[in-house]
Design an enzyme around this catalytic site. Structure first.
Site, short mmCIF file in Angstrom:
data_model
loop_
_atom_site.label_atom_id
_atom_site.label_comp_id
_atom_site.label_asym_id
_atom_site.label_seq_id
_atom_site.Cartn_x
_atom_site.Cartn_y
_atom_site.Cartn_z
N ARG A 31 -3.89 1.80 -7.24
CA ARG A 31 -2.80 1.15 -6.49
C ARG A 31 -1.86 2.19 -5.90
NH1 ARG A 31 -2.08 -4.23 -10.28
NH2 ARG A 31 -4.23 -4.93 -9.90
N CYS A 39 -3.65 -10.04 -2.46
CA CYS A 39 -5.00 -9.99 -1.88
C CYS A 39 -5.28 -11.13 -0.91
CB CYS A 39 -6.03 -9.97 -2.99
SG CYS A 39 -5.82 -8.58 -4.12
N GLU A 92 -18.35 -17.09 -12.71
CA GLU A 92 -17.98 -16.48 -11.42
C GLU A 92 -19.21 -15.89 -10.73
OE1 GLU A 92 -15.56 -16.24 -9.44
OE2 GLU A 92 -13.66 -16.47 -10.50
N TYR A 121 -16.07 7.46 -8.92
CA TYR A 121 -15.44 8.58 -8.21
C TYR A 121 -16.17 9.89 -8.51
CZ TYR A 121 -12.05 4.99 -7.31
OH TYR A 121 -11.48 3.82 -6.89
N CYS A 125 -5.08 -6.69 0.29
CA CYS A 125 -3.92 -6.13 -0.42
C CYS A 125 -3.40 -4.81 0.14
CB CYS A 125 -4.19 -6.02 -1.92
SG CYS A 125 -5.50 -4.88 -2.36
N LYS A 171 -16.18 -5.37 -12.85
CA LYS A 171 -15.14 -4.37 -12.63
C LYS A 171 -13.93 -4.66 -13.49
CE LYS A 171 -12.05 -2.85 -9.08
NZ LYS A 171 -11.52 -3.12 -7.79
N LYS A 217 -14.14 -9.66 -11.52
CA LYS A 217 -13.10 -8.66 -11.35
C LYS A 217 -11.92 -9.08 -12.21
CE LYS A 217 -10.13 -6.29 -8.10
NZ LYS A 217 -9.81 -6.01 -6.71
N SER A 233 -10.48 3.52 -11.13
CA SER A 233 -9.58 4.67 -11.09
C SER A 233 -9.02 5.03 -12.46
CB SER A 233 -8.44 4.38 -10.11
OG SER A 233 -7.77 3.18 -10.47
N CYS A 265 -10.64 -6.86 1.52
CA CYS A 265 -9.50 -7.41 0.79
C CYS A 265 -8.29 -7.27 1.69
CB CYS A 265 -9.27 -6.66 -0.52
SG CYS A 265 -8.19 -7.57 -1.65
#
Ligand code: PBG
Length: 323
Positions: free
Chosen positions: A205, A130, A233, A313, A122, A248, A195, A274, A120
């Site tokens: 972020r 992005c 998609e 995570y 971003c 996601k 996404k 996150s 990506c």
């Protein structure tokens, strides 16, 4: 035959019976550990918005990746923090960029560990979008070339799999064509297919310093209300050559995972993002939920919905809990 002949509690009576009849299993091999890598050495710094997660220098990254592998986690997903950001996100496709250096370092130390890279722009663009920005609009077709260059440079550094997360149309096809052109026919693509433009990316972020400086991502990431579009998609990405498709975030989109499981045959990944992690951590820190039980329940639910792989995570820690 209903009650009293049928009694479902019979099969819940002992731990041994429950284990025999458990329908969904969560194993270390199902999990992928996301890791953040930055330039410079020194000790890894904890990310304020994501307790227990760190910004690693390359040495710390390799150590953490090797430990995850030793715990049974077969793969890591890398996110880079560049030295400099610019309009074109040029460190993303620099052969000496942070992710490229990190991939080489991990592969030198632990070649069997599967290395997946987030593709990506971003984190690398000064505006934080992005793709390439022209008159305030993220330009789809111009961005494809840079994303494909990024994927090729990751593959050349040794990445096993590239994971485009930008949500430009046509990026999977463009990346597949460029990889094949460069002789990287064995590099797999894990597409962030569905996404969503989610509030649950907030802590990331902060962690990746990738919030857009102006506007938001709703003109390229998906509307959280749309399930049919998510299937479209994914089907388009599969047609363009995606080897694995991803949904996601995970928890608010379990129905999308379930539908993809019944409507496609490709391996499915789900990303417990996150915000999902930070919510669990915050609730556990206040003593409102049992941390380990809540994390394992959330991960099991994602598997039950249809995910073959869970990006989380918790991966290394959950792998230790499960063994
Ligand atoms: C980059 C990217 C994002 C995440 C993964 N890749 C952030 C975003 O799109 O804003 C989110 C991961 C997370 O929240 O854990 N495009």
């Amino acid at each position: 035959m209903p009650f009293p002949t049928t009694r479902l509690r019979r099969l819940r009576r002992t731990s041994s019976i429950r284990q025999m009849l458990r329908e969904t299993r969560l194993a270390p091999a199902d999990m992928i550990q996301p890791l953040f890598v930055r330039h410079g050495g020194g000790p890894s710094d904890e990310i304020a918005s994501m307790p227990g997660q760190h910004h690693h220098g390359i040495d710390g990254l390799v150590e953490t990746a090797v430990a995850a592998y030793a715990a049974g986690v077969p793969a890591v997903l890398l996110f880079g923090l560049p030295a400099r950001k610019d309009e074109a996100g040029s460190e993303a496709y620099d052969p000496e960029g942070i992710v490229q250096l990190a991939v080489r370092a991990i592969k030198a130390e632990q070649p069997e560990l599967t290395v997946i890279t987030d593709v990506c722009l971003c984190q690398y663009t000064s505006h934080g979008h992005c793709g390439v920005l022209r008159d305030g609009v993220v330009e789809n077709d111009i961005s494809l070339e840079l994303l494909a260059d990024t994927a090729v440079s990751h593959a050349n550094a040794g990445a096993d799999m590239v994971a485009p997360s930008d949500m430009m149309d046509g990026r999977v096809g463009a990346i597949r064509a460029s990889l094949d052109n460069e002789g990287r026919t064995d590099t797999a693509i894990m597409a962030y297919s569905a996404k969503f433009a989610s509030a649950f990316y907030g802590p990331f972020r902060d962690a990746a310093h990738s919030a857009p400086s102006e506007g938001d991502r709703r003109a390229y990431q998906m509307d959280p209300a749309n399930g049919n579009e998510a299937i479209r998609e994914a089907l388009l990405d599969i047609d363009e050559g995606a080897d694995v498709v991803m949904v996601k975030p995970a928890m608010p989109y379990l129905d999308v995972l379930r539908r993809l499981r019944s409507e496609t045959l490709v391996p499915l990944a789900a990303y417990q993002v996150s915000g999902e992690y930070a919510m669990l951590e915050a609730a556990a820190a206040r003593g409102l939920v049992d941390r380990r039980a809540a994390a394992l329940e959330a991960l099991t639910g994602i598997r039950r919905a249809g995910a073959d792989l869970v990006i989380t995570y918790y991966a290394a820690e959950a792998a230790a809990w499960l063994s």
